[in-house]
Scaffold this motif. Sequence first.
Motif, PDB file in Angstrom:
ATOM      1  N   VAL A  58      -0.787   6.887   2.764  1.00 64.38           N
ATOM      2  CA  VAL A  58      -1.970   6.736   3.594  1.00 64.38           C
ATOM      3  C   VAL A  58      -1.753   7.567   4.852  1.00 64.38           C
ATOM      4  N   CYS A  59      -2.303   8.766   4.892  1.00 68.16           N
ATOM      5  CA  CYS A  59      -2.297   9.630   6.075  1.00 68.16           C
ATOM      6  C   CYS A  59      -0.920  10.221   6.374  1.00 68.16           C
ATOM      7  N   GLY A  60      -0.944  11.128   7.319  1.00 68.78           N
ATOM      8  CA  GLY A  60       0.277  11.719   7.842  1.00 68.78           C
ATOM      9  C   GLY A  60       0.136  11.868   9.342  1.00 68.78           C
ATOM     10  N   ILE A  61       1.233  11.712  10.070  1.00 66.27           N
ATOM     11  CA  ILE A  61       1.187  11.848  11.524  1.00 66.27           C
ATOM     12  C   ILE A  61       2.311  12.775  11.972  1.00 66.27           C
ATOM     13  N   ALA A  62       2.071  13.456  13.069  1.00 63.62           N
ATOM     14  CA  ALA A  62       3.079  14.315  13.678  1.00 63.62           C
ATOM     15  C   ALA A  62       2.725  14.457  15.148  1.00 63.62           C
ATOM     16  N   GLY A  63       3.711  14.825  15.958  1.00 65.85           N
ATOM     17  CA  GLY A  63       3.413  15.016  17.365  1.00 65.85           C
ATOM     18  C   GLY A  63       4.636  15.353  18.177  1.00 65.85           C
TER      19      GLY A  63
ATOM     20  N   HIS B 146      -0.930  18.084   5.007  1.00 66.75           N
ATOM     21  CA  HIS B 146      -2.309  18.022   4.506  1.00 66.75           C
ATOM     22  C   HIS B 146      -2.417  17.198   3.225  1.00 66.75           C
ATOM     23  N   HIS B 147      -1.416  17.298   2.348  1.00 63.25           N
ATOM     24  CA  HIS B 147      -1.484  16.568   1.081  1.00 63.25           C
ATOM     25  C   HIS B 147      -1.469  15.059   1.300  1.00 63.25           C
ATOM     26  N   ARG B 148      -0.955  14.605   2.437  1.00 62.07           N
ATOM     27  CA  ARG B 148      -0.957  13.178   2.735  1.00 62.07           C
ATOM     28  C   ARG B 148      -2.326  12.710   3.220  1.00 62.07           C
ATOM     29  N   GLY B 149      -3.094  13.634   3.777  1.00 61.03           N
ATOM     30  CA  GLY B 149      -4.400  13.294   4.324  1.00 61.03           C
ATOM     31  C   GLY B 149      -5.400  14.399   4.078  1.00 61.03           C
ATOM     32  N   PRO B 150      -5.839  14.556   2.833  1.00 57.45           N
ATOM     33  CA  PRO B 150      -6.703  15.695   2.490  1.00 57.45           C
ATOM     34  C   PRO B 150      -8.145  15.569   2.977  1.00 57.45           C
ATOM     35  N   GLU B 151      -8.506  14.434   3.597  1.00 57.72           N
ATOM     36  CA  GLU B 151      -9.900  14.224   4.000  1.00 57.72           C
ATOM     37  C   GLU B 151     -10.186  14.690   5.428  1.00 57.72           C
ATOM     38  N   GLY B 152      -9.203  15.278   6.078  1.00 55.77           N
ATOM     39  CA  GLY B 152      -9.469  15.790   7.404  1.00 55.77           C
ATOM     40  C   GLY B 152      -8.226  15.833   8.262  1.00 55.77           C
ATOM     41  N   GLU B 153      -8.240  16.721   9.235  1.00 50.84           N
ATOM     42  CA  GLU B 153      -7.132  16.853  10.175  1.00 50.84           C
ATOM     43  C   GLU B 153      -7.686  16.912  11.584  1.00 50.84           C
ATOM     44  N   SER B 154      -7.042  16.188  12.495  1.00 53.38           N
ATOM     45  CA  SER B 154      -7.452  16.187  13.903  1.00 53.38           C
ATOM     46  C   SER B 154      -6.223  16.272  14.781  1.00 53.38           C
TER      47      SER B 154
ATOM     48  N   VAL C 240       1.104  16.157  22.342  1.00 54.63           N
ATOM     49  CA  VAL C 240       0.210  16.736  21.347  1.00 54.63           C
ATOM     50  C   VAL C 240       0.380  15.874  20.100  1.00 54.63           C
ATOM     51  N   PHE C 241      -0.671  15.199  19.664  1.00 56.71           N
ATOM     52  CA  PHE C 241      -0.645  14.351  18.480  1.00 56.71           C
ATOM     53  C   PHE C 241      -1.529  14.971  17.397  1.00 56.71           C
ATOM     54  N   ALA C 242      -1.099  14.830  16.128  1.00 60.74           N
ATOM     55  CA  ALA C 242      -1.891  15.293  14.986  1.00 60.74           C
ATOM     56  C   ALA C 242      -1.947  14.198  13.936  1.00 60.74           C
ATOM     57  N   HIS C 243      -3.049  14.188  13.198  1.00 65.00           N
ATOM     58  CA  HIS C 243      -3.268  13.170  12.162  1.00 65.00           C
ATOM     59  C   HIS C 243      -3.993  13.817  10.992  1.00 65.00           C
ATOM     60  N   THR C 244      -3.473  13.609   9.787  1.00 65.78           N
ATOM     61  CA  THR C 244      -4.173  14.041   8.578  1.00 65.78           C
ATOM     62  C   THR C 244      -4.656  12.796   7.859  1.00 65.78           C
ATOM     63  N   GLN C 245      -5.902  12.795   7.457  1.00 64.03           N
ATOM     64  CA  GLN C 245      -6.599  11.558   7.121  1.00 64.03           C
ATOM     65  C   GLN C 245      -6.770  11.326   5.624  1.00 64.03           C
ATOM     66  N   LEU C 246      -6.390  10.136   5.201  1.00 67.08           N
ATOM     67  CA  LEU C 246      -6.735   9.597   3.890  1.00 67.08           C
ATOM     68  C   LEU C 246      -7.315   8.225   4.151  1.00 67.08           C
ATOM     69  N   ALA C 247      -8.629   8.114   4.113  1.00 66.51           N
ATOM     70  CA  ALA C 247      -9.300   6.906   4.589  1.00 66.51           C
ATOM     71  C   ALA C 247      -9.461   5.887   3.474  1.00 66.51           C
ATOM     72  N   PHE C 248      -8.973   4.675   3.732  1.00 66.98           N
ATOM     73  CA  PHE C 248      -9.236   3.543   2.848  1.00 66.98           C
ATOM     74  C   PHE C 248     -10.402   2.709   3.377  1.00 66.98           C
ATOM     75  N   HIS C 249     -10.993   3.150   4.477  1.00 65.81           N
ATOM     76  CA  HIS C 249     -12.139   2.487   5.067  1.00 65.81           C
ATOM     77  C   HIS C 249     -13.168   3.554   5.411  1.00 65.81           C
ATOM     78  N   ALA C 250     -14.262   3.157   5.981  1.00 69.30           N
ATOM     79  CA  ALA C 250     -15.274   4.124   6.393  1.00 69.30           C
ATOM     80  C   ALA C 250     -14.644   5.142   7.338  1.00 69.30           C
ATOM     81  N   LEU C 251     -15.034   6.402   7.189  1.00 76.00           N
ATOM     82  CA  LEU C 251     -14.396   7.470   7.944  1.00 76.00           C
ATOM     83  C   LEU C 251     -14.508   7.259   9.446  1.00 76.00           C
ATOM     84  N   GLU C 252     -15.645   6.710   9.909  1.00 73.24           N
ATOM     85  CA  GLU C 252     -15.801   6.522  11.347  1.00 73.24           C
ATOM     86  C   GLU C 252     -14.824   5.488  11.895  1.00 73.24           C
TER      87      GLU C 252
END
Length: 451
Positions: free
Chosen positions: A18-23, A46-54, A62-74
């Motif tokens: 579920v997601c990936g984090i780095a910073g 990216h493969h940990r969170g293919p639904e988006g990167e922020s 500097v924080f980064a997050h790659t998204q794999l959402a198990f809930h509504a994206l918002e």
Amino acid sequence: MFNCRQETRGFHVGMRYVCGIAGFWRAGPISDRMRDWVGFAAAGLHHRGPEGESRLERDGIVFAHTQLAFHALECAMQPYRSPCGRYTVVLNGEIYNYDDLRRDLAQQGVAIRTRSECELIVALYQRAGRNFPSLLRGMFAIALHDGAARRLILARDFIGKKPLYYCRTDGGVAFSSELTPLRALIGSDEVSLPVLQEYFLFNAVPAHSCLLVGVSKIQPGTVMEFDEQGERTLTYWNLRELFAGESAERHVEEFEPLLRRAVARRLRTDRVPLGIMLSGGLDSSLITAVTHQLGTSLPCFCAAFDDSTYDESAYARTIASHLGAPYVPVPNSDADLVGAALTYLRAIDEPVADPSLLSILLVTRQAKALVKGLLSGDGADDFFLGYAFFRAVGPLHLASRLIPRALAARLSGLFRGRAGDANMNPAAVLFMLTRGIGIDVQDMYAHCTAG
């Protein structure tokens, strides 16, 4: 500056991650080098969170997050920044008692305005300080920045289901869900020989160790706090202390309601389709039975091997049929396993000498087309003493009293030569067990099963 090679990316196992984090954090300005590295790390995750990167940069982080959402994206948008601007959070994982905690906070007059688990984490940190992970139930790796205190908090769940690596560099601390980005950052491939010895003993790198010199792991049940004064470590959960002074009878009585509650909490992720990784063993069969008792019928995915000595699909089919659950066998032919091994070797951060990982890869690949998450009891067969080794503990104690160590060593060498390649044939079993003769009980399993 950084080359993100395909072969160094993390292990694809369907949607179990579920997601990936780095910073990066430091008590001062961020260099261009570290900005570039965080972007490189996010690309590699990216493969940990293919639904988006922020990404988010503010004073000192500097924080980064790659998204794999198990809930509504918002509800899942990260990095999360509190409305007051003081706190920034990234989370890899899921908080299973989110609803309970949100309700408790509301009763204390604290309103959680969104469905974001990160907002909840900020509220808990404000009330409990760095001990906040002890209130969570789930699988998680968390990075929290307190801007006013110029402080970074890194936390990992109780037993370390979610990975979190870190290293000190450029006057600060860099962290990542995977080892590979940090390897590129420190520019070294030096292997720790003591940790390599642990790997050969346990067939995996222990949760408290890291194979790469210069990189460390946040340990399970632990919080690390970094600021201008240095670093501090808090152990908020310890298995040994948990069971101290408790009777075995009480644990047996409490087990079933705890298991039912744990499964029910995971089933609350009703926004995405779920399945079960069913082997026919005690752990996954229990989980399948509990989901049935809770009125849920999930598809059961099981590895089906050509070699009957490894194949457990008949047991899994029986369990699924008995409970009326859909059964999905996943072929694990020799050719399939060779292909999975090549993918595994290209991608894994630290080696794990457990061939079941190849089957997990094949099962999750097929399951990914039908579900977004899998429940599994991976590891719990040890907890339930389900393997043949545990039935041999009594005879091993007797043998330790009757057979001298020197003779046991000679027998072990004799059986090693006759073990062959078959899965746990009699000679292989005897070879394994003779290595445990004369060994203290707490070390016996490691010595018997060492590579």
